[in-house]
Design a protein around this motif. Sequence first.
Motif, PDB file in Angstrom:
ATOM      1  N   VAL A 147      17.819  53.839  87.412  1.00  0.00           N
ATOM      2  CA  VAL A 147      18.100  52.656  86.591  1.00  0.00           C
ATOM      3  C   VAL A 147      18.373  51.445  87.478  1.00  0.00           C
ATOM      4  O   VAL A 147      17.845  50.357  87.243  1.00  0.00           O
ATOM      5  CB  VAL A 147      19.280  52.926  85.623  1.00  0.00           C
ATOM      6  N   VAL A 148      19.173  51.619  88.508  1.00  0.00           N
ATOM      7  CA  VAL A 148      19.511  50.492  89.389  1.00  0.00           C
ATOM      8  C   VAL A 148      18.279  50.024  90.163  1.00  0.00           C
ATOM      9  O   VAL A 148      18.039  48.814  90.289  1.00  0.00           O
ATOM     10  CB  VAL A 148      20.668  50.870  90.345  1.00  0.00           C
TER      11      VAL A 148
ATOM     12  N   THR B  55      25.190  52.847  81.697  1.00  0.00           N
ATOM     13  CA  THR B  55      24.852  53.722  82.824  1.00  0.00           C
ATOM     14  C   THR B  55      26.061  53.974  83.716  1.00  0.00           C
ATOM     15  O   THR B  55      26.388  55.125  84.019  1.00  0.00           O
ATOM     16  CB  THR B  55      23.712  53.099  83.656  1.00  0.00           C
ATOM     17  N   PHE B  56      26.732  52.903  84.136  1.00  0.00           N
ATOM     18  CA  PHE B  56      27.880  53.073  85.025  1.00  0.00           C
ATOM     19  C   PHE B  56      29.098  53.635  84.300  1.00  0.00           C
ATOM     20  O   PHE B  56      29.915  54.327  84.912  1.00  0.00           O
ATOM     21  CB  PHE B  56      28.210  51.768  85.751  1.00  0.00           C
TER      22      PHE B  56
ATOM     23  N   SER C 266      21.142  49.753  79.438  1.00  0.00           N
ATOM     24  CA  SER C 266      22.321  48.970  79.774  1.00  0.00           C
ATOM     25  C   SER C 266      22.975  49.473  81.057  1.00  0.00           C
ATOM     26  O   SER C 266      23.239  50.669  81.211  1.00  0.00           O
ATOM     27  CB  SER C 266      23.325  49.065  78.619  1.00  0.00           C
ATOM     28  N   LEU C 267      23.248  48.545  81.970  1.00  0.00           N
ATOM     29  CA  LEU C 267      23.962  48.901  83.192  1.00  0.00           C
ATOM     30  C   LEU C 267      25.401  49.300  82.893  1.00  0.00           C
ATOM     31  O   LEU C 267      25.953  50.193  83.534  1.00  0.00           O
ATOM     32  CB  LEU C 267      23.935  47.741  84.186  1.00  0.00           C
TER      33      LEU C 267
ATOM     34  N   HIS D 299      16.023  48.021  87.620  1.00  0.00           N
ATOM     35  CA  HIS D 299      16.622  47.077  86.657  1.00  0.00           C
ATOM     36  C   HIS D 299      16.380  45.650  87.120  1.00  0.00           C
ATOM     37  O   HIS D 299      16.612  45.307  88.274  1.00  0.00           O
ATOM     38  CB  HIS D 299      18.122  47.342  86.485  1.00  0.00           C
TER      39      HIS D 299
ATOM     40  N   VAL E 162      19.267  43.728  88.925  1.00  0.00           N
ATOM     41  CA  VAL E 162      19.556  44.161  90.291  1.00  0.00           C
ATOM     42  C   VAL E 162      18.451  43.762  91.246  1.00  0.00           C
ATOM     43  O   VAL E 162      18.703  43.441  92.401  1.00  0.00           O
ATOM     44  CB  VAL E 162      19.770  45.706  90.328  1.00  0.00           C
TER      45      VAL E 162
ATOM     46  N   VAL F 239      21.321  57.117  87.559  1.00  0.00           N
ATOM     47  CA  VAL F 239      21.902  55.850  88.023  1.00  0.00           C
ATOM     48  C   VAL F 239      21.018  55.212  89.096  1.00  0.00           C
ATOM     49  O   VAL F 239      20.731  54.014  89.042  1.00  0.00           O
ATOM     50  CB  VAL F 239      23.342  56.060  88.552  1.00  0.00           C
TER      51      VAL F 239
END
Length: 87
Positions: free
Chosen positions: A78-79, A38-39, A34-35, A82, A85, A75
């Motif tokens: 993941v980004v 993560t953030f 999950s973003l 993803h 993104v 991060v």
Amino acid sequence: MIKTLGMVSAVAMPFFDIPLIVRVVRRKSSQDISLVWTFGIWACIVGMLPASLVSADPILKAFGIVNVVLFTAVVVAVVMYHPIVRK
């Protein structure tokens, strides 16, 4: 002995982020991560960093620095991988 164990643990714990980074890069996907999670975690870690840096406690200082560096790597991985993104 207690402070040495604390320092080793504080520095070692964030290194458990590395298997997650490796898994994301090998699969070339972070779709299942999950973003928001993560953030959210990253924002909390970055938010705690200033308090860690001004603390007189070297264990907290070490943990804050190592944790922000390694979770920032999470991060980035993941980004980069993803699907939301990458579109």
